[in-house]
Design a protein around this motif. Sequence first.
Motif, mmCIF file in Angstrom:
data_model
loop_
_atom_site.group_PDB
_atom_site.id
_atom_site.type_symbol
_atom_site.label_atom_id
_atom_site.label_comp_id
_atom_site.label_asym_id
_atom_site.label_seq_id
_atom_site.Cartn_x
_atom_site.Cartn_y
_atom_site.Cartn_z
ATOM 1 N N THR A 90 90.288 47.759 27.062
ATOM 2 C CA THR A 90 89.158 46.803 27.580
ATOM 3 C C THR A 90 89.566 45.140 26.933
ATOM 4 N N MET A 91 90.076 45.056 25.720
ATOM 5 C CA MET A 91 90.148 43.686 25.367
ATOM 6 C C MET A 91 91.653 43.236 25.572
ATOM 7 N N ASP A 118 101.338 49.493 24.389
ATOM 8 C CA ASP A 118 100.180 50.725 24.069
ATOM 9 C C ASP A 118 100.811 51.752 23.712
ATOM 10 N N ASN A 130 97.541 55.354 28.835
ATOM 11 C CA ASN A 130 96.604 54.228 28.643
ATOM 12 C C ASN A 130 97.350 52.909 29.091
ATOM 13 N N TYR A 183 107.607 48.740 20.943
ATOM 14 C CA TYR A 183 107.287 47.662 19.985
ATOM 15 C C TYR A 183 108.393 46.657 19.703
ATOM 16 N N VAL A 218 93.841 47.060 19.179
ATOM 17 C CA VAL A 218 93.512 48.655 19.242
ATOM 18 C C VAL A 218 92.076 49.020 18.609
ATOM 19 N N PHE A 219 91.988 50.174 18.585
ATOM 20 C CA PHE A 219 90.588 50.653 18.023
ATOM 21 C C PHE A 219 90.208 49.873 16.584
ATOM 22 N N GLU A 220 88.962 49.919 16.656
ATOM 23 C CA GLU A 220 88.455 49.186 15.328
ATOM 24 C C GLU A 220 88.590 50.292 14.038
ATOM 25 N N LYS A 224 94.799 49.592 11.967
ATOM 26 C CA LYS A 224 95.241 48.274 12.109
ATOM 27 C C LYS A 224 96.272 47.948 11.144
ATOM 28 N N ASN A 265 92.193 41.191 16.732
ATOM 29 C CA ASN A 265 91.021 40.813 17.671
ATOM 30 C C ASN A 265 89.820 41.827 16.931
ATOM 31 N N SER A 272 86.536 43.051 15.191
ATOM 32 C CA SER A 272 84.892 42.370 15.423
ATOM 33 C C SER A 272 84.663 42.385 13.934
ATOM 34 N N PHE A 301 88.103 37.722 20.436
ATOM 35 C CA PHE A 301 87.555 37.603 21.723
ATOM 36 C C PHE A 301 86.339 38.315 22.247
ATOM 37 N N SER A 306 83.954 40.319 25.155
ATOM 38 C CA SER A 306 84.253 41.041 26.135
ATOM 39 C C SER A 306 83.158 40.750 27.398
HETATM 40 N N1 LIG Z 1 85.032 45.923 23.561
HETATM 41 C C1 LIG Z 1 84.393 44.970 23.132
HETATM 42 O O1 LIG Z 1 83.398 44.463 23.414
HETATM 43 C C2 LIG Z 1 84.858 44.347 21.705
HETATM 44 C C3 LIG Z 1 84.646 42.759 21.716
HETATM 45 C C4 LIG Z 1 85.111 42.219 20.521
HETATM 46 C C5 LIG Z 1 86.402 42.777 19.942
HETATM 47 N N2 LIG Z 1 86.441 44.041 20.100
HETATM 48 C C6 LIG Z 1 87.681 44.765 19.163
HETATM 49 O O2 LIG Z 1 88.716 44.760 20.059
HETATM 50 C C7 LIG Z 1 89.613 45.825 19.590
HETATM 51 C C8 LIG Z 1 89.673 46.784 20.765
HETATM 52 O O3 LIG Z 1 88.660 47.063 21.354
HETATM 53 P P1 LIG Z 1 88.478 47.866 22.816
HETATM 54 O O4 LIG Z 1 87.212 47.808 22.987
HETATM 55 O O5 LIG Z 1 89.695 47.001 23.918
HETATM 56 O O6 LIG Z 1 88.963 49.097 22.723
HETATM 57 P P2 LIG Z 1 89.871 50.435 23.639
HETATM 58 O O7 LIG Z 1 89.523 51.628 23.172
HETATM 59 O O8 LIG Z 1 89.649 49.776 25.063
HETATM 60 O O9 LIG Z 1 91.301 49.999 23.606
HETATM 61 C C9 LIG Z 1 92.031 50.343 22.543
HETATM 62 C C10 LIG Z 1 93.730 50.445 23.023
HETATM 63 O O10 LIG Z 1 94.381 50.400 21.951
HETATM 64 C C11 LIG Z 1 95.380 51.447 22.202
HETATM 65 N N3 LIG Z 1 95.951 51.897 20.980
HETATM 66 C C12 LIG Z 1 95.683 52.621 19.990
HETATM 67 N N4 LIG Z 1 96.488 52.741 19.142
HETATM 68 C C13 LIG Z 1 97.447 52.169 19.519
HETATM 69 C C14 LIG Z 1 98.702 51.939 18.723
HETATM 70 N N5 LIG Z 1 99.096 52.606 17.784
HETATM 71 N N6 LIG Z 1 99.717 51.181 19.495
HETATM 72 C C15 LIG Z 1 99.427 50.517 20.684
HETATM 73 N N7 LIG Z 1 98.353 50.618 21.316
HETATM 74 C C16 LIG Z 1 97.384 51.462 20.431
HETATM 75 C C17 LIG Z 1 94.632 52.430 22.886
HETATM 76 O O11 LIG Z 1 95.727 53.388 23.678
HETATM 77 C C18 LIG Z 1 93.799 51.664 23.728
HETATM 78 O O12 LIG Z 1 94.476 51.383 25.067
HETATM 79 C C19 LIG Z 1 88.631 46.570 18.459
HETATM 80 O O13 LIG Z 1 89.304 45.974 17.335
HETATM 81 C C20 LIG Z 1 87.492 46.037 18.995
HETATM 82 O O14 LIG Z 1 86.504 45.999 17.770
HETATM 83 C C21 LIG Z 1 86.058 44.681 21.032
#
Ligand SMILES: NC(=O)c1ccc[n+]([C@@H]2O[C@H](COP(=O)([O-])OP(=O)(O)OC[C@H]3O[C@@H](n4cnc5c(N)ncnc54)[C@H](O)[C@@H]3O)[C@@H](O)[C@H]2O)c1
Length: 703
Positions: free
Chosen positions: A304-305, A324, A329, A368, A381-383, A388, A408, A410, A432, A434
């Motif tokens: 998403t982000m 990714d 994905n 990479y 990537v995931f929180e 990270k 990114n 949160s 950022f 969403s």
């Molecule tokens: N969604 C929101 O509203 C929002 C807002 C602000 C910040 N954030 C933060 O942004 C970050 C991402 O959130 P999101 O909602 O986009 O998550 P998401 O689940 O939509 O996307 C995460 C992506 O990271 C990829 N990924 C996982 N492990 C990886 C790796 N080792 N190498 C490369 N890619 C990898 C996954 O395949 C996935 O496509 C988080 O830290 C979250 O806290 C999210």
Amino acid sequence: MSEPVTFSIAGDVAVVMIDSPPVNAVNQGVRAGLKQVFTELRGKPGIKAIVLGCAGKTFVAGADIKEFDTGIAAPGYHEVLRLIEDSLVPVVAAVQGTALGAGTEIALACHYRVAHEAARFGLPELSLGIIPGAGGTQRLPRLVPLEVALDMALTGKPLPAGKAAEAGLADRVVGGEVMPAALAYARELVASGAGPRRTREQPVKGKEGAAELFAAQRAQVAKTMRNRQSPIALITALQAAVEQPFDEGLKVEGRLSSQLEQATESKALRHLFYAEREVRKIPGLAANIAPRPIARVGIVGAGTMGGGIAMCCANVGIPVTLVDATQQNLDRGMATIRKNYERSVSRGSLKPEQLEERIKLISPTLDYSALANADLIIEAVFENLALKKEIFAKLDAVAKPGAILGTNTSTLDIDEIAAVTRRAKDVIGLHFFSPANVMQLLEIVQAGKTAPDVVVTALDIAKRIKKTGVVAKVCYGFIGNRMMDPYGREAERCVLEGATPAQVDGALEQWGMAMGILAVYDMAGVDVGYLTRAERKHLLPDDPTFYRPTAVLYEHGWLGQKSGRGYYRYDGADRKRTEDPEVIALLQEEAKRLDVPQRKPGAQEIQERCLYAMINEGALLLEEGVALRASDIDVVYTAGYGFPRYRGGPMFYADTVGLKVIYDKIMEFQKTLDPRYWQPAPLLKKLALAGSSFAQWQAEQSR
Ligand SMILES: NC(=O)c1ccc[n+]([C@@H]2O[C@H](COP(=O)([O-])OP(=O)(O)OC[C@H]3O[C@@H](n4cnc5c(N)ncnc54)[C@H](O)[C@@H]3O)[C@@H](O)[C@H]2O)c1
């Protein structure tokens, strides 16, 4: 300094030029110059027409906003515009770029208007809580149909030259240079014997049906521009144009304008105007620190982000390497980006070829090492802290020296993330919101070791991708999410005390929030907050009612919009939210189980509890130095959290309520509610008892 207004003579036409860089904004000097020149030209022998144009790229694009505070020095707008309009020979405005506010009003006071095809005419005054005050509300509906005038001034959206010509605002639209074209047009007028055509002498266009139109617009703004005075005043002023002679209408406009200028709404909006410029000034950072050049951006995580951030870069021509972990994905991420762009194409805001250009700027890969040539890499990537850290170690290995590594996250501790690299000085938080390609805010989180030029670069990149960057220091949730915590806590607690979700959200929305917080949880996913809290359980208060409603929904698998139900049901064809009696009953039962006294808080109590809790947290952030300025907090909230701009942001709003009033209320809540949550921040207490304000405190800090 050269004169801001000069004229030259081209045969029998006088050419008047305004030259007031950067955007030819009107100030006292420009008004005085216009007065002098038009006085001199009046009755000058041999002059048969006048062309009024501007140096540089744009026609007058507004007025000097500082004059709000100092007052308008003579000569005033009416005097000058009347002088132009009263010219004995035709006056032709030559408009290029954007005529905005006072600029449009000057063009309206001219007798004819020649516009470049890319020029636009706008009246953005409502965005500052005022109405056009230099005759705009009276002259505009004499040139364009009332409906168009209302739409222009209510939306603030500038009218492109073509549409302006259709509506009657531009007499000729030209492709080449506008000055020679306006000169030629003036000569045609002279040749045909056309004299001055004074706007104020024209009848209002579209008088029939005006009453219905005004009634409909009043009803509309009461809904869409809730709690605001200026849209209502605007309609009243236009109504005066229809119902009264020009000079009487001008008086109405004048009276309303001065009332609005003194009102909180305009003060709040002007506060934000300055606050949004102030965010770029970072105390302690030397002004000459150059940003690092950013030619290519890398993004890790195509979710998403990550996808949204990639779009932000591609939108302004910055090439992106998007990484990714899985092909699936990555493909899904690219497909989402394409779908988002396709939506813009179908709405007409993007050309199909632009879509392809932007997609081409984004290079998806699983490798990479492709990030080696990126100047800035943003991890999304995931929180998860362990993940990270693993990624930052990898980035440290592949990124070139001097590359900036942004996260990114949160909520996570950026110092800890930076510590796994050998270049903590290059690591920064880039938070950022969403959807990242839409939301205005970028929280820039300066970690303990982040180098000053990395902060400067982050502010610079924010500007390039058209975001408002606000600098914060590391703490849980930074500025925005940290202040959301007590705000949401009170909203949820009000539900346990017997208010329904719709009553809680309704109170917040009625007050002005774009969306009630419980509806926000449903939109973001009830699981998001729940899981974040689960991770930090050891740090949270020992209180079984703390955020309990969300936990109950989570336990039932009612995760919000994505499950069709959360705090609300979303099952109609339009998926509009509706109250869910089952949820209400369930939460009531839970309240009983937890022995929560049923206060059944009303709208005012809900608003006070949520907002004052948020403001109190803001005061803590100021004391801790997480936020640099009270006005930065206001920018964060209005740009990123749907806080109503016309209230100026939480800290400005607190000042308008009075800090003593807020402090007293907090002390009252300390007695009537759970005292552990109602401890006034020392700064709030100090300022309240001293009769001071956040604004005053901020002014003292920067001295
Ligand atoms: N969604 C929101 O509203 C929002 C807002 C602000 C910040 N954030 C933060 O942004 C970050 C991402 O959130 P999101 O909602 O986009 O998550 P998401 O689940 O939509 O996307 C995460 C992506 O990271 C990829 N990924 C996982 N492990 C990886 C790796 N080792 N190498 C490369 N890619 C990898 C996954 O395949 C996935 O496509 C988080 O830290 C979250 O806290 C999210």
